[in-house]
Design a protein around this motif. Structure first.
Motif, mmCIF file in Angstrom:
data_model
loop_
_atom_site.group_PDB
_atom_site.id
_atom_site.type_symbol
_atom_site.label_atom_id
_atom_site.label_comp_id
_atom_site.label_asym_id
_atom_site.label_seq_id
_atom_site.Cartn_x
_atom_site.Cartn_y
_atom_site.Cartn_z
ATOM 1 N N ARG A 237 29.452 -42.314 -18.736
ATOM 2 C CA ARG A 237 30.287 -41.342 -18.035
ATOM 3 C C ARG A 237 31.376 -41.989 -17.169
ATOM 4 O O ARG A 237 32.396 -41.359 -16.911
ATOM 5 N N TYR A 238 31.163 -43.212 -16.658
ATOM 6 C CA TYR A 238 32.063 -43.786 -15.648
ATOM 7 C C TYR A 238 32.608 -45.127 -16.105
ATOM 8 O O TYR A 238 32.021 -45.823 -16.930
ATOM 9 N N ASP A 239 33.772 -45.454 -15.461
ATOM 10 C CA ASP A 239 34.389 -46.752 -15.741
ATOM 11 C C ASP A 239 33.777 -47.861 -14.854
ATOM 12 O O ASP A 239 33.674 -49.016 -15.280
ATOM 13 N N TYR A 240 33.447 -47.495 -13.634
ATOM 14 C CA TYR A 240 32.890 -48.483 -12.701
ATOM 15 C C TYR A 240 31.658 -47.890 -12.012
ATOM 16 O O TYR A 240 31.683 -46.738 -11.564
ATOM 17 N N ILE A 241 30.613 -48.706 -11.978
ATOM 18 C CA ILE A 241 29.383 -48.319 -11.272
ATOM 19 C C ILE A 241 29.182 -49.333 -10.137
ATOM 20 O O ILE A 241 29.082 -50.534 -10.366
ATOM 21 N N ILE A 242 29.127 -48.801 -8.920
ATOM 22 C CA ILE A 242 28.941 -49.651 -7.721
ATOM 23 C C ILE A 242 27.529 -49.417 -7.200
ATOM 24 O O ILE A 242 27.171 -48.301 -6.808
ATOM 25 N N LEU A 243 26.714 -50.479 -7.208
ATOM 26 C CA LEU A 243 25.344 -50.371 -6.713
ATOM 27 C C LEU A 243 25.280 -50.865 -5.271
ATOM 28 O O LEU A 243 25.583 -52.030 -4.971
ATOM 29 N N ASP A 244 24.931 -49.946 -4.360
ATOM 30 C CA ASP A 244 24.727 -50.311 -2.948
ATOM 31 C C ASP A 244 23.236 -50.576 -2.771
ATOM 32 O O ASP A 244 22.434 -49.642 -2.743
ATOM 33 N N THR A 245 22.847 -51.866 -2.637
ATOM 34 C CA THR A 245 21.435 -52.252 -2.696
ATOM 35 C C THR A 245 20.923 -52.706 -1.330
ATOM 36 O O THR A 245 21.710 -52.966 -0.409
ATOM 37 N N PRO A 246 19.614 -52.837 -1.216
ATOM 38 C CA PRO A 246 19.048 -53.345 0.047
ATOM 39 C C PRO A 246 19.389 -54.827 0.230
ATOM 40 O O PRO A 246 19.768 -55.520 -0.712
ATOM 41 N N PRO A 247 19.241 -55.363 1.474
ATOM 42 C CA PRO A 247 19.500 -56.787 1.729
ATOM 43 C C PRO A 247 18.539 -57.656 0.931
ATOM 44 O O PRO A 247 17.330 -57.438 0.947
ATOM 45 N N VAL A 248 19.084 -58.651 0.254
ATOM 46 C CA VAL A 248 18.266 -59.532 -0.567
ATOM 47 C C VAL A 248 17.397 -60.440 0.292
ATOM 48 O O VAL A 248 16.388 -60.978 -0.172
ATOM 49 N N GLY A 249 17.795 -60.631 1.554
ATOM 50 C CA GLY A 249 17.004 -61.478 2.419
ATOM 51 C C GLY A 249 15.787 -60.802 2.982
ATOM 52 O O GLY A 249 14.934 -61.460 3.588
ATOM 53 N N LEU A 250 15.680 -59.463 2.820
ATOM 54 C CA LEU A 250 14.553 -58.735 3.374
ATOM 55 C C LEU A 250 13.585 -58.228 2.312
ATOM 56 O O LEU A 250 12.370 -58.273 2.500
ATOM 57 N N VAL A 251 14.145 -57.693 1.212
ATOM 58 C CA VAL A 251 13.299 -57.146 0.134
ATOM 59 C C VAL A 251 13.801 -57.670 -1.208
ATOM 60 O O VAL A 251 14.908 -58.211 -1.303
ATOM 61 N N SER A 252 13.028 -57.475 -2.224
ATOM 62 C CA SER A 252 13.362 -58.016 -3.554
ATOM 63 C C SER A 252 14.032 -57.005 -4.476
ATOM 64 O O SER A 252 14.277 -57.294 -5.648
ATOM 65 N N ASP A 253 14.374 -55.805 -3.969
ATOM 66 C CA ASP A 253 14.942 -54.762 -4.820
ATOM 67 C C ASP A 253 16.225 -55.220 -5.496
ATOM 68 O O ASP A 253 16.471 -54.943 -6.690
ATOM 69 N N ALA A 254 17.096 -55.911 -4.756
ATOM 70 C CA ALA A 254 18.386 -56.314 -5.308
ATOM 71 C C ALA A 254 18.207 -57.270 -6.481
ATOM 72 O O ALA A 254 18.969 -57.230 -7.459
ATOM 73 N N MET A 255 17.212 -58.144 -6.391
ATOM 74 C CA MET A 255 16.988 -59.091 -7.499
ATOM 75 C C MET A 255 16.523 -58.363 -8.767
ATOM 76 O O MET A 255 16.823 -58.787 -9.883
ATOM 77 N N GLU A 256 15.782 -57.265 -8.581
ATOM 78 C CA GLU A 256 15.354 -56.479 -9.732
ATOM 79 C C GLU A 256 16.525 -55.738 -10.371
ATOM 80 O O GLU A 256 16.548 -55.480 -11.582
ATOM 81 N N LEU A 257 17.542 -55.399 -9.565
ATOM 82 C CA LEU A 257 18.700 -54.668 -10.066
ATOM 83 C C LEU A 257 19.764 -55.577 -10.654
ATOM 84 O O LEU A 257 20.733 -55.110 -11.274
ATOM 85 N N ALA A 258 19.616 -56.909 -10.400
ATOM 86 C CA ALA A 258 20.630 -57.848 -10.874
ATOM 87 C C ALA A 258 20.813 -57.795 -12.388
ATOM 88 O O ALA A 258 21.898 -58.062 -12.907
ATOM 89 N N GLN A 259 19.747 -57.432 -13.118
ATOM 90 C CA GLN A 259 19.815 -57.395 -14.601
ATOM 91 C C GLN A 259 20.793 -56.335 -15.095
ATOM 92 O O GLN A 259 21.276 -56.411 -16.236
ATOM 93 N N PHE A 260 21.084 -55.326 -14.281
ATOM 94 C CA PHE A 260 21.985 -54.243 -14.715
ATOM 95 C C PHE A 260 23.441 -54.521 -14.358
ATOM 96 O O PHE A 260 24.316 -53.718 -14.689
ATOM 97 N N CYS A 261 23.707 -55.620 -13.651
ATOM 98 C CA CYS A 261 25.037 -55.830 -13.075
ATOM 99 C C CYS A 261 25.790 -56.928 -13.800
ATOM 100 O O CYS A 261 25.207 -57.916 -14.256
ATOM 101 N N ASP A 262 27.119 -56.732 -13.861
ATOM 102 C CA ASP A 262 27.996 -57.756 -14.404
ATOM 103 C C ASP A 262 28.360 -58.785 -13.325
ATOM 104 O O ASP A 262 28.503 -59.974 -13.600
ATOM 105 N N VAL A 263 28.535 -58.331 -12.118
ATOM 106 C CA VAL A 263 28.928 -59.200 -10.988
ATOM 107 C C VAL A 263 28.118 -58.797 -9.754
ATOM 108 O O VAL A 263 27.901 -57.601 -9.520
#
Length: 824
Positions: free
Chosen positions: A710-736
């Motif tokens: 549906r979209y040209d750009y998807i911006i993921l606003d994630t939790p701090p990587v220094g506090l929780v591991s959520d961002a590392m799990e989402l890294a697989q979906f991201c180009d940058v």
């Protein structure tokens, strides 16, 4: 343990400290230095105006032997103090002695204080008041309590005594006794006439005017009666210095707030010392005069009686015939009787001297040996010296250093006594032989007289007695006259060289100039130390040099500080420098996508070390710049623990990504449109109990795939990587992955952790955004969650700078140029 290489101004390439950079950065804190100088100069000024000025007053005296001009071998009545060295030490000790200072304090009435209340302190106004207090020393005076005297006119004054309780103390200066007294439980206020006697249970004085030129109408003077002993103790602190080059010169000095008081004391203490020294010097002559007066008094009766006997005999007999027949014997008898009396007087003096030396401890009252006709130089000198030592010994009783000198004087007195006893014993033996010889001659003449008629014998005996008494009386009169002349001609061995005088100056402190100079240096030094410590203790990211020295990851852009409350900086102010910085980041991202040959929807993830570094702010504005270029963009709020995005778009967080991930809502139901064209938002929604598990589920993959359709750009606003591991799990979906670093907030060790995650492949295609950048970084100031409009932005290489947008201000430009040189 901190490493110096972690600091902002350590050049890792050259392994050296960038002192120039540190200096430039330090000058940006000119306000700190200005405040420091204002504070220190204010303190110095307050010290200078609040602290009383301390003055120093000095006087100089000379000590030398003053010989009596009337001194002869027959009138040796001069008082001898010994050598000049001993005399100087004695005077130095006397000036500090309690007995001497008691006389001076009592003479000047220094136990009375005169004060005037100024803005900051009580000022000693001794010598500046128009009146003088005359005390009745036998009556009690209010002790250690301020008494207010207000001059209402030349003839009237008001007496005010503020009593806070009924129990007070009074002091009687005649015996220095402090006793309690009951006073009224209120302020005592009463008017008196100048010169009127004040007789109260707690006050007995008379106030008299002395200097009308110092009179000020309604001026209020505070008077206080102090302890006599405490006042004397303070005065004993007088400085007495013996001149090293001239041992007979003494310099006396005092320090205090009132120069008039010190001048009066120094002059009075020297004048008192001169008088006492002269009195002691005349003691020898006075003892002799007293002895002669007592002898003359007893001989007057004897002379009168012998004269009457001669008159009675002359009435009944022919004196002329008797004188002719006994003329030869009369002249011989007079000479021998005078000689006998002279020898007997000498022997009597020596006997009395011996008994006095053995039985007495005070030798200050010894008469001169010459009064008895003794002219032996050893005895005359030793008697004089013994009197001197005895007086010195008595004066050292209360001296501060008296005990040491006291023992020394005892030893000296003992030695003189021993010599004097030996000399007097030897002389007494000689005189006894002389007396026996005279008696033999007298006996021979008396035997011849016995052969004469009885009338002639009677006349010779009567005239012999009269002539002897008259001769002795005349001799003592002559000696008394000599003693009086010697006493009158005596001079003190102490002389003024420079009497104490207030000639201006003499200021010892506070040194106002020195205080201001110290204030200047302290005002610069303290902020400098604070800035220095701040640089070397602060372990946060300060500038691009810090980032480049800590990581090899690319810096994609720099975002300035934001001063507005809204996070929609690009949308609300599209032409601002802050907006341009986000457009520079967009250009850099497009360059990265092109380099990676990415087609279709681009997915971008923003994370950071901890909360508060600006992930959401950057997410919103990066999404906005894409949307404003008419690219369909969506922000996916995946900070499930601490959702934030919805407030800035005025939308609700009732439903969101969580509802979709647990199957409650469809994707269309969770997508919310914003007032920014082409920009949609999926908020986080309700906070779930298991956010990590929801992100790891297959539903997350499905949502990303659907959004890519549906979209040209998807911006993921994630939790701090220094506090929780959520961002590392989402890294697989991201180009940058964009890692947000905030100036003066992000710790340097966080970049080390980021490097480790990059090496392990936990995050892909990482670039850094330097957020909240200010050229004049206000280190140590509050870290509020806000960002500002920076000066620097640009395109191309991702550095984010344009030449035409250099910062304004001298220090900012210097640092900007320094930064450019380091980048080059």
């Amino acid at each position: 343990m901190l490493d110096i290489k972690d600091f902002s101004f350590f050049d890792t390439k050259n392994n050296s400290f960038d002192f120039k950079g540190f200096l430039i950065k330090t000058t940006s804190y000119w306000k700190w230095f200005l405040v420091g100088l204002i504070i220190t100069f204010s303190i110095a000024h307050q010290v200078n105006v609040r602290k009383q000025k301390i003055y120093g007053i000095e006087t100089t005296i000379a000590v030398k032997e003053e010989n009596n001009p009337f001194f002869t071998s027959n009138t040796s009545l001069v008082f001898n103090w010994g050598g000049t060295s001993d005399k100087v030490q004695m005077i130095s000790t006397t000036l500090k002695s309690r007995s001497h200072n008691e006389i001076v304090v009592d003479q000047l009435q220094f136990y009375i204080d005169y004060y005037k209340q100024t803005e900051y302190f009580l000022q000693d106004v001794y010598g500046s008041v128009p009146f003088k207090i005359l005390l009745d020393k036998n009556q009690p005076q209010l002790y250690d309590h301020f008494i207010k005297v207000k001059m209402l006119s030349y003839n009237t004054y008001q007496l005010t005594i503020p009593f806070q309780n009924i129990n007070q103390s009074v002091v009687t200066y005649s015996n220095n006794r402090i006793s309690p007294v009951v006073v009224p439980n209120k302020d005592f206020v009463k008017r008196y006439k100048v010169g009127q006697n004040v007789n109260l249970p707690f006050l007995h004085w008379k106030l008299v005017l002395e200097d009308l030129s110092k009179f000020k109408l309604n001026e209020e003077i505070l008077i206080r009666f102090n302890s006599f002993d405490e006042t004397v103790s303070k005065c004993q602190g007088i400085k007495v210095v013996i001149d090293e080059k001239a041992g007979s010169i003494l310099k006396l000095g005092m320090e205090g707030t009132n120069k008039a008081r010190m001048v009066d004391f120094l002059n009075a203490t020297v004048e008192c010392l001169i008088k006492r020294q002269l009195d002691n010097k005349n003691k020898f002559a006075e003892n002799t005069i007293d002895f002669i007066d007592k002898t003359l008094s007893s001989m007057e009766k004897q002379l009168e009686d012998s004269g009457n006997d001669l008159k009675d005999f002359s009435r009944n007999n022919s004196i002329l015939d008797l004188e002719d027949k006994g003329a030869n014997f009369k002249e011989q008898l007079l000479g021998l009787d005078s000689k006998k009396d002279e020898v007997e007087r000498k022997i009597s003096y020596l006997s009395s001297l011996k008994a006095y030396l053995k039985n007495s401890v005070d030798f200050s009252k010894l008469p001169a040996p010459t009064v008895a006709g003794i002219d032996d130089p050893n005895i005359v000198l030793n008697v004089s010296k013994l009197i001197s030592l005895s007086i010195e010994r008595s004066e050292m009783l209360y001296s501060t250093k008296g005990q040491v000198f006291y023992e020394r004087k005892d030893n000296e007195i003992g030695a003189v006594k021993k010599v004097l006893l030996e000399n007097s014993g030897s002389l007494k033996e000689v005189l006894t032989n002389d007396l026996n010889a005279v008696n033999t001659k007298l006996q021979s003449i008396e035997n011849e007289i016995k052969k004469m008629p009885e009338t002639n014998q009677a006349y010779i005996n009567i005239s012999r007695k009269y002539n002897l008494s008259s001769s002795i009386y005349d001799t003592f009169l002559q000696k008394r006259s000599e003693a009086s002349i010697v006493k009158a001609a005596n001079l003190s061995d102490i002389q003024f060289i420079d009497p104490a005088k207030d000639v201006g100056g003499g200021l010892l402190g506070p040194k106002t100039t020195v205080n201001y100079v110290l204030a200047f240096f302290i005002g610069l030094l303290v902020p400098l130390i604070l800035v220095f410590l701040l640089f070397f203790i602060n372990n946060t990211i300060q500038n691009i040099v810090d980032i480049s020295s800590l990581t090899q990851l690319p810096l994609i852009g720099i975002v300035g500080y934001k001063y507005s409350d809204s996070n929609l900086a690009v949308f609300e102010r599209p032409k601002s420098a802050l907006s341009e910085s986000f457009r520079a980041i967009r250009s850099s991202l497009q360059f990265i996508y092109k380099k990676q040959s990415l087609e279709g929807t681009k997915t971008l993830m923003l994370t950071s070390s901890i909360s508060g570094e600006g992930k959401t702010f950057c997410s919103i504005n990066i999404a906005t710049v894409f949307a404003l270029s008419e690219k369909k963009t969506i922000i996916l709020g995946l900070d499930l623990r601490k959702p934030k995005i919805f407030d800035d778009f005025n939308i609700k967080n009732d439903i969101g990504a969580v509802n979709y991930l647990i199957g409650q809502k469809t994707l269309d139901e969770v997508i919310q449109h914003t007032h920014v064209p082409y920009l949609d938002v999926i908020t986080s929604g309700p906070i779930p109990p298991n956010p990590s598990e929801l992100i790891l589920g297959d539903t997350m993959k499905e949502m990303i795939l659907e959004l890519k359709n549906r979209y040209d750009y998807i911006i993921l606003d994630t939790p701090p990587v220094g506090l929780v591991s959520d961002a590392m799990e989402l890294a697989q979906f991201c180009d940058v992955t964009l890692y947000v670093v905030r100036q003066n907030f992000t710790k340097k060790e966080m970049l080390t952790l980021l490097n480790n995650r990059a090496k392990r492949g936990e995050l892909n295609n990482i670039s850094i955004i330097f957020n909240g950048y200010e050229n004049k970084a206000k280190y140590g100031v509050g870290y509020g969650y806000g960002y500002g409009y920076g000066y620097s932005y640009g395109y191309g290489n991702g550095s984010g700078y344009h030449e035409e947008d250099e910062p304004r201000g001298l220090f900012a430009k210097l640092y900007f140029k320094l930064f450019k040189r380091k980048q080059e």
